[in-house]
Design an enzyme around this catalytic site. Structure first.
Site, PDB file in Angstrom:
ATOM      1  N   ASN A   1      56.824  34.052   5.695  1.00  0.00           N
ATOM      2  CA  ASN A   1      57.988  34.649   4.843  1.00  0.00           C
ATOM      3  C   ASN A   1      59.012  33.671   4.457  1.00  0.00           C
ATOM      4  OD1 ASN A   1      58.161  34.900   7.994  1.00  0.00           O
ATOM      5  ND2 ASN A   1      60.146  35.799   7.624  1.00  0.00           N
TER       6      ASN A   1
ATOM      7  N   GLY B   1      55.425  47.244   7.370  1.00  0.00           N
ATOM      8  CA  GLY B   1      54.868  46.294   7.783  1.00  0.00           C
ATOM      9  C   GLY B   1      54.992  46.284   9.113  1.00  0.00           C
ATOM     10  N   THR B   2      55.911  46.553   9.852  1.00  0.00           N
ATOM     11  CA  THR B   2      56.096  46.428  11.379  1.00  0.00           C
ATOM     12  C   THR B   2      55.346  47.443  11.972  1.00  0.00           C
ATOM     13  OG1 THR B   2      58.498  45.538  11.189  1.00  0.00           O
ATOM     14  CG2 THR B   2      57.669  46.696  13.221  1.00  0.00           C
TER      15      THR B   2
ATOM     16  N   GLN C   1      53.953  39.162   2.445  1.00  0.00           N
ATOM     17  CA  GLN C   1      54.493  38.359   1.573  1.00  0.00           C
ATOM     18  C   GLN C   1      53.661  37.646   0.555  1.00  0.00           C
ATOM     19  OE1 GLN C   1      57.374  37.625   1.321  1.00  0.00           O
ATOM     20  NE2 GLN C   1      58.590  38.199   3.127  1.00  0.00           N
TER      21      GLN C   1
ATOM     22  N   CYS D   1      69.882  37.193  10.227  1.00  0.00           N
ATOM     23  CA  CYS D   1      71.034  37.122  10.951  1.00  0.00           C
ATOM     24  C   CYS D   1      71.535  38.296  12.312  1.00  0.00           C
ATOM     25  CB  CYS D   1      72.419  37.123   9.975  1.00  0.00           C
ATOM     26  SG  CYS D   1      72.377  35.866   8.845  1.00  0.00           S
TER      27      CYS D   1
END
Length: 376
Positions: free
Chosen positions: A144, A69-70, A172, A315
């Site tokens: 997302n 996707g990126t 998504q 994170c």
């Protein structure tokens, strides 16, 4: 036995996808070769291309395979900029790969706010479109984190009326809700295999007839000259198998909404706040924040109970970042207290029930240690 409820991060690989990928890996022909192994590899790619195309209702020639996707989001944006679209309009809750690429583009960027439910403002989009020349507009189909679904068809009508380019990140949503490109009305659309139960590291950009796609990787002429590099045949084969399964099971996915809602009711009864409650959301996604209880503490408690979910956002260096979605929705005070629970093809009602039980027990213990957490 552990329960996996983090499909929005990465779905468990479907057996059909694993089989298709393994068979392609074992054969290992280069799809550009003219010998028998090369022809078999090419056939696997084109079979998969047809399956991915069918998932979103387009011709196979519209599918450009990528690393995920990126990359596909970047290719759509870069193609629009090279095609003369000088302005960028993006939603406030877009994936970081879109938001950061826009910020680094060196072009004018307008960020469209969302309401308290996480839905973008159509009025703000129209105002932004009226403010200048044709723009590249990037709005994801579903968030997302919260799973909130955006009014893409209405946005598409506005963008087309102003001569813009609408790009939709459907990473998504595809395979969970209908995401046919004609119904959405977008010009380009992004998919990622591992959200569907396919392998990681493979995705696609779907290009409609109004979009002029430019290559961002240079070399040989793979993917009709639009994406250089030897194709990831095992990944593509697994992607195709996962897309076929997702399309066949699309209606069954609505069962998750009832299971999700039962878990949500248990959380709300204990004082949790469900993001996007009351608006259209992905049936598999529950995003809820508990005042005074940090996301990381919830994740660790659930993991010890054998239930795998995720925090509100990625994170970094072991520290949970505030949820982008919650901040955009005006819930800054809850932005570090959210968890996301997301089911998929392998999830059962019992998995959702186990999550709700484990979470309730963990919160009860947390409040026993910290009486100040008791809701007023």
């Amino acid at each position: 036995m552990s329960v996996y409820l983090d499909y929005n991060a990465s779905g468990l690989v479907r057996p059909e996808a694993l089989k298709a990928a393994a068979e392609a890996l074992a054969d290992n022909g280069n799809p550009s070769a003219v010998h028998a192994a090369g022809r078999r590899a090419r056939a696997r790619i084109e079979t998969a291309r047809a399956e991915v195309a069918a998932l979103v209702g387009v011709e196979p020639s519209s599918v450009i395979f990528s690393s995920g996707g990126t990359e596909s989001n970047a290719q759509a944006m870069n193609s629009a900029l090279r095609s003369g679209f000088e302005r960028l309009i993006i939603g406030a809750t877009e994936h970081p790969c879109v938001a950061e690429a826009a910020a680094m583009s060196g072009r004018e960027v307008t960020v469209i706010p969302v309401d308290r439910h996480g839905v973008v403002s159509l009025e703000a989009i129209e105002a932004a479109l009226n403010a200048g020349g044709p723009a590249f507009v990037a709005i994801h189909h579903a968030n997302n984190e919260s799973g909130v679904i955006q009014p893409i068809a209405e946005i598409a009508a506005l963008v087309r009326a102003h001569g813009g380019w609408l790009h939709v990140d459907a990473v998504q949503s595809a395979g969970k809700i209908p995401a046919r490109m004609d119904d959405l009305g977008c010009d380009t659309l992004t998919l990622s295999a591992h959200k569907l139960g396919g392998p990681q590291g493979i995705g696609a950009l779907i290009a409609g007839p109004r979009a002029t796609v430019h290559k961002t990787l240079f070399g040989a002429g793979q993917e009709r000259g639009l994406r250089a590099g030897t194709e990831n045949v095992p990944g593509i084969a697994g992607f195709g198998a996962a897309a076929a399964c997702a399309r066949a099971e699309l209606e069954a996915g609505h069962d998750h909404a009832d299971w999700r809602d039962a878990a949500a009711q248990a959380m709300k009864a204990m004082g949790a706040v469900v993001a996007g409650d009351g608006v259209a959301r992905l049936p598999n996604t529950l995003f809820a924040a508990t005042p005074g209880w940090a996301s990381m503490q919830q994740l660790m408690a659930l993991d010890l109970a054998g239930v795998m979910v995720s925090g509100g956002s990625a994170c970094s260096s072991g520290k949970a970042k505030p949820s982008t979605a919650l901040v955009a929705m005006g819930m800054d005070d809850l932005a570090t207290s959210a968890i996301r629970v997301s089911g998929g093809w392998g999830t059962t009602e019992a998995d959702w029930t186990r999550f709700a039980t484990a979470w309730t027990e963990a919160l009860t213990k947390q409040r026993a240690r910290h009486p100040e957490m008791e809701p007023a």
